[in-house]
Every structure is written in C-alpha cells, then in structure tokens.
Design a protein around this motif. Structure first.
Motif, PDB file in Angstrom:
ATOM      1  N   MET A   5       0.825  -1.197   0.000  1.00  0.00           N
ATOM      2  CA  MET A   5       0.000   0.000   0.000  1.00  0.00           C
ATOM      3  C   MET A   5       0.868   1.259   0.000  1.00  0.00           C
ATOM      4  SD  MET A   5      -3.229  -0.544  -0.191  1.00  0.00           S
ATOM      5  CE  MET A   5      -4.530  -1.750   0.127  1.00  0.00           C
ATOM      6  N   GLU A   6       1.971   1.224   0.694  1.00  0.00           N
ATOM      7  CA  GLU A   6       2.860   2.381   0.739  1.00  0.00           C
ATOM      8  C   GLU A   6       3.365   2.733  -0.653  1.00  0.00           C
ATOM      9  OE1 GLU A   6       6.875   3.930   3.092  1.00  0.00           O
ATOM     10  OE2 GLU A   6       6.333   1.801   3.119  1.00  0.00           O
ATOM     11  N   THR A   7       3.809   1.724  -1.395  1.00  0.00           N
ATOM     12  CA  THR A   7       4.277   1.964  -2.762  1.00  0.00           C
ATOM     13  C   THR A   7       3.152   2.480  -3.643  1.00  0.00           C
ATOM     14  OG1 THR A   7       6.008   0.287  -2.615  1.00  0.00           O
ATOM     15  CG2 THR A   7       5.242   0.862  -4.822  1.00  0.00           C
ATOM     16  N   LEU A   8       1.983   1.889  -3.533  1.00  0.00           N
ATOM     17  CA  LEU A   8       0.852   2.297  -4.358  1.00  0.00           C
ATOM     18  C   LEU A   8       0.468   3.746  -4.114  1.00  0.00           C
ATOM     19  CD1 LEU A   8      -1.424  -0.874  -4.124  1.00  0.00           C
ATOM     20  CD2 LEU A   8      -0.059  -0.135  -6.090  1.00  0.00           C
ATOM     21  N   HIS A   9       0.487   4.171  -2.865  1.00  0.00           N
ATOM     22  CA  HIS A   9       0.123   5.555  -2.574  1.00  0.00           C
ATOM     23  C   HIS A   9       1.180   6.532  -3.103  1.00  0.00           C
ATOM     24  CE1 HIS A   9      -3.549   4.689  -0.528  1.00  0.00           C
ATOM     25  NE2 HIS A   9      -2.962   3.909   0.372  1.00  0.00           N
ATOM     26  N   GLU A  10       2.425   6.130  -3.099  1.00  0.00           N
ATOM     27  CA  GLU A  10       3.460   6.976  -3.703  1.00  0.00           C
ATOM     28  C   GLU A  10       3.263   7.072  -5.209  1.00  0.00           C
ATOM     29  OE1 GLU A  10       5.836   8.940  -2.363  1.00  0.00           O
ATOM     30  OE2 GLU A  10       4.768   8.466  -0.493  1.00  0.00           O
ATOM     31  N   TRP A  11       2.934   5.945  -5.830  1.00  0.00           N
ATOM     32  CA  TRP A  11       2.637   5.968  -7.265  1.00  0.00           C
ATOM     33  C   TRP A  11       1.471   6.901  -7.558  1.00  0.00           C
ATOM     34  CZ3 TRP A  11       2.764   0.183  -9.254  1.00  0.00           C
ATOM     35  CH2 TRP A  11       4.085  -0.293  -9.197  1.00  0.00           C
ATOM     36  N   HIS A  12       0.438   6.816  -6.707  1.00  0.00           N
ATOM     37  CA  HIS A  12      -0.762   7.613  -6.977  1.00  0.00           C
ATOM     38  C   HIS A  12      -0.479   9.108  -6.855  1.00  0.00           C
ATOM     39  CE1 HIS A  12      -4.904   8.874  -7.260  1.00  0.00           C
ATOM     40  NE2 HIS A  12      -5.273   7.631  -7.490  1.00  0.00           N
ATOM     41  N   LYS A  13       0.406   9.508  -5.966  1.00  0.00           N
ATOM     42  CA  LYS A  13       0.775  10.921  -5.879  1.00  0.00           C
ATOM     43  C   LYS A  13       1.373  11.406  -7.193  1.00  0.00           C
ATOM     44  CE  LYS A  13       1.701  10.941  -0.886  1.00  0.00           C
ATOM     45  NZ  LYS A  13       2.760  11.057   0.156  1.00  0.00           N
ATOM     46  N   GLN A  14       2.250  10.584  -7.778  1.00  0.00           N
ATOM     47  CA  GLN A  14       2.813  10.916  -9.093  1.00  0.00           C
ATOM     48  C   GLN A  14       1.713  10.989 -10.146  1.00  0.00           C
ATOM     49  OE1 GLN A  14       5.874   7.597  -9.199  1.00  0.00           O
ATOM     50  NE2 GLN A  14       7.008   9.225 -10.244  1.00  0.00           N
ATOM     51  N   PHE A  15       0.833  10.009 -10.126  1.00  0.00           N
ATOM     52  CA  PHE A  15      -0.255   9.930 -11.086  1.00  0.00           C
ATOM     53  C   PHE A  15      -1.133  11.178 -11.026  1.00  0.00           C
ATOM     54  CE2 PHE A  15      -4.714   8.349 -11.824  1.00  0.00           C
ATOM     55  CZ  PHE A  15      -4.614   8.181 -13.192  1.00  0.00           C
TER      56      PHE A  15
END
Length: 218
Positions: free
Chosen positions: A70-80
């Motif tokens: 989840m931590e990685t996914l939320h970082e990806w989503h910030k970029q997105f």
C-alpha cells in the motif's frame, strides 16, 4: 436538499482515469509495456462499445495493485495525480460541484473505476462521498479480486439503492451528470439527468428524450 451525482471519467475530468492509470503504469515501467497497453486499449474499446466484461477488466486492472505494498501504491498515486490528473481537471466541473454544495445538495461520485484510483480525484474536487468498484483487500494488500458489486451499468443502480437505504436518502429531485451510454440505467432513474460531453450513443438518446446537454470543457 437533493442528491447531485456525478460520473467521473470524461465528466468531471477530461479523460478516463482508469485508462490513464494503465498508461501511467506503462510509462513508468511498472508493468510489461506491450502486453499491458494492448489489453488496456482493448478493454477501453469494449467499454466505449458497451460490451465490457467488468469482472475480467477489473481483475486485469487490480492485478498490478496486488503486486505492491500500500505504501508503494500511494506513492505511485501521488505521481499519477500530479502528472496525469491535474492537467485534465475541469474548472467548469468544479464550479458545478460548488454550485450544488452552495444550494445545500449532497454531492457524490459514482464511477465504474476502482476506488483506489478515484477517491483522491474525488477529494480533489471536494467530494468525499464516492461509490466505485472496490478491490478486495486482505492482510493490508489488494488480492486482485473484486469485492462486492462493481459500479458499472446496472451495478451503479444496485450500489446506489443500497446506499440510499443505509443513509435514509431518496432520489427525489436528484441529478446525475454523465457522458456515457453505459450509465443509462441510472440516468433513467434520477429526476434530472444531465448529459456532459456525451458519447454518440448517449447524445442520440438524449435528443430523443430532450435531456439537457452540457459541455464541461469550454
């Protein structure tokens, strides 16, 4: 006070967030580019034609989520959000959301796209009430499976009816803003259907029924 419901993709934003998330994953090298882009494009065409197998698509879309924390996914989503969503935010859509809030209406989004992708976009518009397709989560990670009923076509009505019962709300005086013929079941249910930059199939039906048309992109 009425319920003002908005579709998300190509309604509040000027593109499809589900499709763009797939493009983001490809562009960043997080998935196998050729295979993923081909499948993503095919599913998108199926959606536009009204022939989408929603469970097959959601398993495809949720699989990359199941492979990361989840931590990685939320970082990806910030970029997105910064690179793919901010450029397609529509000021006129924001103004319409604010108009309903100022009138005392309860504002919500109903979208077929999964809530991992869409909840932060809704919050960007100041909308916290959201019904979207839910990805199953176990032990703090996505499993790649769908939880419950996907909010697609008649599934939007099913999920909304459950929400109405749970929240002691009705559709009296309600609005639904949408671009897609896939949303006809819900458009036919509300008091005030509004077509926003509608697809060709929906525009034909809207003209026959004298439904109002709106352009959020001007």
């Amino acid at each position: 006070m009425a319920l003002a419901i908005f579709d998300l993709d190509n309604t509040l934003i000027a593109n499809d967030s589900d499709y763009l998330w797939g493009e983001f994953l490809v562009d960043k090298g997080y998935v196998d580019a050729d295979h993923f882009r081909e499948q993503n494009a095919k599913f998108y065409e199926d959606y536009k034609s009204g022939n989408l197998d929603i469970f097959a698509y959601q398993r495809f879309a949720l699989k990359p989520l199941s492979q990361q924390s989840m931590e990685t996914l939320h970082e990806w989503h910030k970029q997105f959000m910064q690179e793919y969503i901010e450029p397609i935010i529509l000021p006129k859509a924001q103004a319409m959301v604010d108009h309903h809030k100022n009138n005392g209406d309860r504002v919500m989004i109903i979208t077929a796209t999964n809530t991992f992708i869409t909840r932060p976009i809704g919050e960007r518009y100041g909308i916290t009430e959201l019904l979207g397709t839910e990805g199953e989560i176990k032990d703090g990670r996505y499993t790649g499976e769908v939880a419950g009923t996907p909010t697609f076509q008649h599934g939007k009505v099913t999920r909304l009816n459950s929400w109405l019962a749970e929240n002691d709300e009705t559709l009296e005086g309600s609005y639904f803003y949408s671009d897609s013929h896939n949303d006809l079941p819900l458009l036919e249910l509300v008091s005030h259907p509004v077509i926003v930059n509608g697809d060709d199939k929906l525009l034909e039906i809207a003209k026959q029924r004298d439904w109002p048309l709106m352009d959020m992109r001007q």
